[in-house]
Design a protein around this motif. Structure first.
Motif, PDB file in Angstrom:
ATOM      1  N   VAL A 134     -19.066 -18.672 -56.956  1.00 50.72           N
ATOM      2  CA  VAL A 134     -18.139 -17.544 -56.771  1.00 50.72           C
ATOM      3  C   VAL A 134     -16.704 -18.028 -56.832  1.00 50.72           C
ATOM      4  CG1 VAL A 134     -17.359 -15.778 -55.140  1.00 50.72           C
ATOM      5  CG2 VAL A 134     -19.806 -16.205 -55.445  1.00 50.72           C
ATOM      6  N   ASN A 157     -15.772 -18.986 -60.434  1.00 54.57           N
ATOM      7  CA  ASN A 157     -15.444 -17.826 -61.271  1.00 54.57           C
ATOM      8  C   ASN A 157     -14.032 -17.321 -61.006  1.00 54.57           C
ATOM      9  OD1 ASN A 157     -17.985 -17.860 -62.432  1.00 54.57           O
ATOM     10  ND2 ASN A 157     -18.853 -16.414 -60.973  1.00 54.57           N
ATOM     11  N   VAL A 194     -10.950  -8.155 -61.619  1.00 57.60           N
ATOM     12  CA  VAL A 194     -12.407  -7.974 -61.601  1.00 57.60           C
ATOM     13  C   VAL A 194     -13.051  -8.888 -60.561  1.00 57.60           C
ATOM     14  CG1 VAL A 194     -14.515  -8.352 -62.929  1.00 57.60           C
ATOM     15  CG2 VAL A 194     -12.576  -7.149 -63.967  1.00 57.60           C
ATOM     16  N   GLN A 195     -12.605 -10.149 -60.498  1.00 58.42           N
ATOM     17  CA  GLN A 195     -13.161 -11.097 -59.531  1.00 58.42           C
ATOM     18  C   GLN A 195     -12.867 -10.671 -58.089  1.00 58.42           C
ATOM     19  OE1 GLN A 195     -15.227 -13.629 -60.092  1.00 58.42           O
ATOM     20  NE2 GLN A 195     -15.197 -13.031 -62.253  1.00 58.42           N
ATOM     21  N   LYS A 221     -12.338  -7.583 -57.000  1.00 62.39           N
ATOM     22  CA  LYS A 221     -13.169  -6.418 -56.684  1.00 62.39           C
ATOM     23  C   LYS A 221     -14.624  -6.823 -56.433  1.00 62.39           C
ATOM     24  CE  LYS A 221     -10.491  -2.746 -58.918  1.00 62.39           C
ATOM     25  NZ  LYS A 221     -10.314  -2.020 -57.625  1.00 62.39           N
ATOM     26  N   ASN A 222     -15.121  -7.790 -57.197  1.00 63.65           N
ATOM     27  CA  ASN A 222     -16.486  -8.268 -56.985  1.00 63.65           C
ATOM     28  C   ASN A 222     -16.633  -8.952 -55.626  1.00 63.65           C
ATOM     29  OD1 ASN A 222     -17.323  -7.319 -59.467  1.00 63.65           O
ATOM     30  ND2 ASN A 222     -17.063  -9.290 -60.517  1.00 63.65           N
ATOM     31  N   ALA A 255     -16.641  -6.294 -52.988  1.00 59.75           N
ATOM     32  CA  ALA A 255     -17.867  -5.495 -53.059  1.00 59.75           C
ATOM     33  C   ALA A 255     -19.061  -6.257 -52.502  1.00 59.75           C
ATOM     34  CB  ALA A 255     -18.139  -5.081 -54.506  1.00 59.75           C
ATOM     35  N   GLU A 256     -19.048  -7.596 -52.661  1.00 56.78           N
ATOM     36  CA  GLU A 256     -20.141  -8.420 -52.140  1.00 56.78           C
ATOM     37  C   GLU A 256     -20.043  -8.623 -50.635  1.00 56.78           C
ATOM     38  OE1 GLU A 256     -22.810  -9.685 -53.530  1.00 56.78           O
ATOM     39  OE2 GLU A 256     -22.423  -8.842 -55.511  1.00 56.78           O
ATOM     40  N   GLU A 305      -8.534  -5.996 -49.652  1.00 52.76           N
ATOM     41  CA  GLU A 305      -8.587  -6.061 -51.115  1.00 52.76           C
ATOM     42  C   GLU A 305      -7.189  -6.173 -51.703  1.00 52.76           C
ATOM     43  OE1 GLU A 305     -10.253  -3.472 -54.941  1.00 52.76           O
ATOM     44  OE2 GLU A 305     -10.980  -3.057 -52.905  1.00 52.76           O
TER      45      GLU A 305
END
Length: 346
Positions: A253, A256, A271-272, A274-275, A278-279, A328
């Protein structure tokens, strides 16, 4: 009674019963043993990081002075973060402090002629309440001793600190912490896999309470929620169980995230981020990992100027998170700053 004890949190179940059982705080325990032997205890101020044995030390001291039965009448324990107003000082604390004591004995010997009031997390008390407490300490010091426990001694007013013997509790070193964990694991019939002890030490950061909590949680995770492991099959705790409970960010993670940052496109970083959110990964844990990666990066990857910009932004983000900012958005801000710093290669 045994079933109730079996279901206790391990932090309480294995709390030291004697001052000599406290791990690694030799200066503090040495001074307290002398006070217990003489029966003359000063007002105390314990400060230091969480999970280093502050509360356990004073409770063990009270147990040696009074015994378990007399503690019920001779010791008042309050969490000042809940009871921190001036009204509590004027009612509950003052009433207990001015109550006279009898001539009881413990193990055939007379107990000290004073009571003890323990104020945990005293640094959360208001200044007005601390000022009122100072007056109470002055008026009733003949029959009452106070023990203030806090993380930040700078938040205690000077008139209080000057009336107490101050003891600093240090983070527990790896050797006594690992020895204690091995002892608990043996008593709970738990097998620790290769590297598990080091993973517990790394995740806890010298916090004994956190290390025991992680180990108990991992044991319940492995055993499917069975509380009394001695009545079930022996379980084995592996490194991944500790990382899962501690919220450690997986290596792939983080990799990335850095690939997106060095890629130079804000959309990829977004994008990273938000991922990650979200995780459900802890942003505070992610920031700690980012700081480690930045500090350890070789000069050919990140120079000192780039590192300083990234670390300053992470520090600002950490302050904003402490003030309840949106996780976030703060992580997005950090990602943007890291992206910008990576673009400006010398």
């Amino acid at each position: 009674m045994s079933s109730v004890r079996a279901n206790l949190p391990w932090v309480e179940k294995y709390r030291p019963k004697k001052v000599s059982d406290i791990s690694s705080q030799e200066e503090v325990t040495g001074a307290l043993r002398s006070s217990i032997a003489s029966g003359n205890l000063p007002h105390l101020l314990f400060y230091g990081p969480p999970g280093t044995g502050k509360t356990s030390t004073i409770l063990a001291c009270c147990r040696e002075l009074y015994g378990l039965e007399l503690m019920k009448t001779r010791v008042l324990e309050l969490n000042a973060s809940d009871d921190r107003g001036i009204s509590v000082v004027r009612t509950k604390i003052k009433t207990f402090a001015q109550t006279s004591v009898g001539n009881e004995t413990y193990l055939g010997l007379p107990v000290p002629p004073f009571k003890i009031i323990i104020l945990d997390e005293a640094d959360t008390m208001t200044e007005t309440a601390q000022a009122a407490l100072r007056r109470t300490i002055e008026d009733h010091s003949r029959i009452t001793r106070f023990c203030l426990i806090c993380n930040y001694v700078s938040r205690i007013i000077e008139p209080l600190t000057s009336r107490c013997a101050k003891f600093r509790f240090k983070p527990i070193p790896s050797e006594p912490l690992l020895k204690r964990l091995e002892s608990v694991a043996s008593q709970e019939n738990i097998t620790l896999g290769e590297g598990t002890l080091n993973a517990l030490h790394e995740a806890s950061g010298g916090d004994m309470r956190k290390a025991l909590t992680y180990m108990q949680g991992a044991s319940q995770l492995v055993s499917g929620g069975v509380d009394d492991l001695k009545s079930s099959e022996e379980c084995t705790i592996e490194v991944q169980h500790v990382h899962l409970l501690a919220g450690k960010i997986p290596f792939d993670v983080l990799a990335n995230f850095w690939v997106a940052a060095f890629g130079g496109r804000f959309d990829d970083v977004q994008v990273q981020v938000k991922n990650l959110c979200a995780e459900g990964y802890s942003v505070s844990a992610l920031l700690e990992c980012l700081v480690e990666d930045i500090v350890r990066s070789p000069p050919d990857r990140l120079n000192d100027a780039q590192k300083s910009k990234m670390l300053i932004k992470i520090a600002e983000c950490d302050k904003c998170l402490a003030d309840c900012a949106d996780e976030e958005l703060q992580l997005m801000d950090v990602g943007a700053q890291i992206l910008l710093a990576c673009r400006k290669m010398p």
